[in-house]
Design an enzyme around this catalytic site. Structure first.
Site, mmCIF file in Angstrom:
data_model
loop_
_atom_site.group_PDB
_atom_site.id
_atom_site.type_symbol
_atom_site.label_atom_id
_atom_site.label_comp_id
_atom_site.label_asym_id
_atom_site.label_seq_id
_atom_site.Cartn_x
_atom_site.Cartn_y
_atom_site.Cartn_z
ATOM 1 N N LYS A 282 0.844 -1.192 0.000
ATOM 2 C CA LYS A 282 0.000 0.000 0.000
ATOM 3 C C LYS A 282 0.882 1.247 0.000
ATOM 4 C CE LYS A 282 -4.291 1.429 2.270
ATOM 5 N NZ LYS A 282 -5.220 1.113 3.388
ATOM 6 N N GLU A 367 -19.403 -6.685 9.944
ATOM 7 C CA GLU A 367 -20.314 -5.949 10.822
ATOM 8 C C GLU A 367 -21.346 -6.867 11.476
ATOM 9 O OE1 GLU A 367 -18.684 -3.041 7.847
ATOM 10 O OE2 GLU A 367 -19.547 -5.054 7.744
ATOM 11 N N ARG A 395 -25.571 -3.124 7.090
ATOM 12 C CA ARG A 395 -25.131 -4.498 6.870
ATOM 13 C C ARG A 395 -25.426 -5.401 8.059
ATOM 14 N NH1 ARG A 395 -19.630 -4.076 3.437
ATOM 15 N NH2 ARG A 395 -20.168 -6.259 3.225
#
Length: 627
Positions: A282, A367, A395
């Site tokens: 990243k 979640e 969610r």
């Protein structure tokens, strides 16, 4: 940018030499740093997929072959390679979206920026094309190791394993991070695969030493070979995936275009489901990003491209106010624990985690699991604080309803980025939470109007132990506190009638400001009072259930108006109207909120203006209604 400008579509990539491809990658990386530093956006993730995206477009034939990006914030390079060269309008009203957008290009398919759904889309597309006889078209899903922690991925993989002949390629973009380092069993497994690649490199080095210095080289080679054999006894690199019936290729250096192309061509020609494991970094190629330990470069505002430091320094955010108060509560109460779904830093849990690491649980992008786990923690006598963006509560609604509320578990939900967030577009606006929570039996919902009220609401919410409670607040700076002039029971009165002529009973309008819209309500009231209207402004603080004190005030009002940053349908205005009707209070209720539609990206102010949720627009409407 001379080479990049010649790429008007993926077909232009096919004839480039490897030297030109390397030059193109450097051009794109330099342009991303220069451009995104001026607009803001997801810089680190896109710097990490430059070579990977080039290889994808050189091997596959988009849009005939479908490329899916999970969660979509890694699509900037894809945009550039499909002819969208000007990122200066990125995330601005009328400009390029920060995610794939069907309105922008036929090369974009999935606009949703919620993670872990790409494999379900992929098997759906591949299966549909198989049924239509289009088996020569490939479907490619690029998914990060962070998104692999989401339960939907494993539901999809279970289904994909049952159809191994589909022309479907799964590319794991493994950079060991979502916002922060990826955690959990899947992360450990991928780490073991990365280790095997590292030992392969070391083994190759040992072989080279053997030819140069036979005695020492033999010792090095045999030692490394023994370590490698021991590692393989513990974990077979492709074991788990091949046990699912998936062909595994890798690990591959995701920053080596030639190696990526070789792996992707093998996957393309295989004739069935293939998983390609690409290792990336990243922020690759940008020192401020790769040296950053708290992942400030996942999503940036305007920054100095040379130093990576922000150009705009804002005041204390709503998240800061929550974060500090949670640390104070943690010091006072050892029963408080915190959970998050791969968002430890963005939702402000890092300070709490540093002080109480054993009381913080980052469950990955899961979640549903977070809420069910919190219910279990509550059952044992702990008080969990579940911290997610408001849009991601969608969610886990079933778990909120059936695991938490049904069992009357004391769990506090802290919803960051509630209301209009703006630049991230439709799927990031937190505009449904009040409607969703409003149908949950026994729930209590607080909408603080400023930073001080965030701390107070959090402190009150963790004392609720007989059901779920919610504290929701928006993105950005909390601004100055808004002081109440007096209290009426549980309500804070922000603008009273005592400074206006006329009897106190002659209240034309009771104006309810919900959370961050309290400031808007005050401006609306000032405009109406300038016309001679008798207006009172109240902040309920706890907006659900509707306070009996609000019902009592409404009895003496000519009209009630509610301003909220949630969709009007099923929001606080609806709850107030239903409560007044049940109490036989016959007063018109006017709701001002977000229309029931998906909103295009733009700044928060631009979006509010576009939907008519500004002081001028609301005051004009109410003035007409008051006659």
């Amino acid at each position: 940018m001379a080479l990049m400008r010649t790429i008007t579509g993926p077909s232009d990539l096919k004839g480039l030499t490897q030297g030109q491809v390397s030059a193109l990658a450097e051009e794109i990386r330099a342009y991303l740093i220069s451009s995104v530093s001026q607009t803001g956006g997801h810089l680190g993730p896109n710097l990490g997929v430059v070579e990977l995206t080039i290889a994808l477009h050189r091997v596959f034939d988009s849009p005939r072959d479908t490329l899916l990006f999970d969660t979509g914030h890694i699509s900037y390079v894809h945009k550039l390679l499909t002819g969208r060269h000007d990122l200066s309008t990125l995330r601005k009203q009328g400009g390029l979206s920060g995610y794939p957008s069907r309105a922008e290009s036929d090369h974009d398919v999935v606009e949703n920026s919620h993670a872990s759904s790409s494999l379900s889309w992929a098997i759906g597309i591949a299966t549909g094309r198989k049924l239509r006889g289009e088996t020569d078209r490939h479907t490619v899903a690029v998914i990060g190791d962070g998104a692999l922690t989401g339960g939907m991925v494993w539901e999809a993989l279970n289904n994909i394993a049952d159809q191994p002949d589909l022309p479907l390629i799964i590319v794991i973009n493994d950079n060991e991070r979502s916002y922060a380092p990826t955690r959990g069993g899947m992360a450990e497994y991928l780490a073991s695969l990365r280790a095997t690649q590292e030992y392969e490199h070391m083994l190759s080095w040992g072989k080279r030493q053997l030819s140069r210095t036979p005695v020492v080289g033999r010792q090095v080679y045999e030692a490394l070979h023994g370590v490698k054999k021991g590692l393989k006894d513990i974990v077979s690199p492709q074991g788990m995936f091949e046990d699912l019936g998936l062909k595994y290729l890798g690990p591959v250096d995701g920053h080596d275009v030639e190696a990526m192309e070789t792996a992707l061509r093998r996957a393309h020609d295989f004739g069935g489901v293939v998983l390609v494991h690409a290792i990336t970094e990243k922020g690759h190629g940008y020192d401020p990003a790769t040296a950053d330990e708290v992942d400030r470069f996942h999503a940036v505002g305007k920054i100095n491209p040379e130093t990576g430091l922000p150009l705009e320094v804002s005041g204390r955010s709503w998240t800061d106010e929550f974060s500090d108060e949670l640390v104070r509560l943690g010091r006072e109460r050892d029963d408080i624990v915190a959970l998050t779904a791969a968002m430890l830093i963005p939702v402000g849990l890092q300070p709490f985690a540093e002080r109480y690491p054993e009381r913080v649980f980052d469950v990955g992008i899961a979640e549903q699991h977070a809420v069910a786990m919190a219910s279990g923690l509550s059952f044992t006598g702990m008080h969990p604080v579940v911290c997610v963006y408001a849009t991601f509560l969608n969610r886990a609604f079933d778990q909120l309803l059936m695991d938490c509320a049904l069992h009357r578990q004391g769990v506090t939900f802290v919803l960051d980025r509630a209301g209009i967030t703006g630049t991230d577009g439709a799927s990031h606006n937190g505009m449904w939470d009040l409607t969703l929570t409003g149908i949950v039996p026994g729930i209590r919902v607080a909408a603080p109007r400023d930073g001080q009220q965030v701390a107070l609401a959090l402190r009150e919410s963790v004392d609720i132990d007989d059901g779920p409670s919610v504290v929701r607040f928006p993105k950005g700076s909390a601004g100055a506190p808004i002081e109440a002039v007096r209290q009426v029971g549980t309500l804070d009165v922000l603008r009273d009638l005592d400074d206006q002529d006329g009897p106190e009973s002659d209240l034309e309008l009771l104006l309810v400001g919900v959370g961050s819209m309290a400031g808007t309500a005050l401006e609306v009231a000032d405009k109406l009072r300038a016309e001679g209207r008798r207006v009172m402004v109240v902040d309920p603080r706890w907006v659900l259930p509707v306070s009996p004190d609000l019902v009592d005030l409404a009895r003496g009002a000519g009209r009630v108006a509610v301003i909220e940053d949630n969709i009007v349908g099923g929001g606080i205005a609806s709850a107030v109207s239903q409560t007044l009707a049940a109490a036989e209070v016959d007063v018109p209720v006017h709701g001002y909120g977000i229309p029931q539609e998906f909103l295009d990206h733009g700044s928060r102010e631009q979006v509010l203006d576009r939907i008519g949720l500004t002081p001028d627009a609301v005051a004009t409407s109410l003035s007409a209604r008051l006659g």
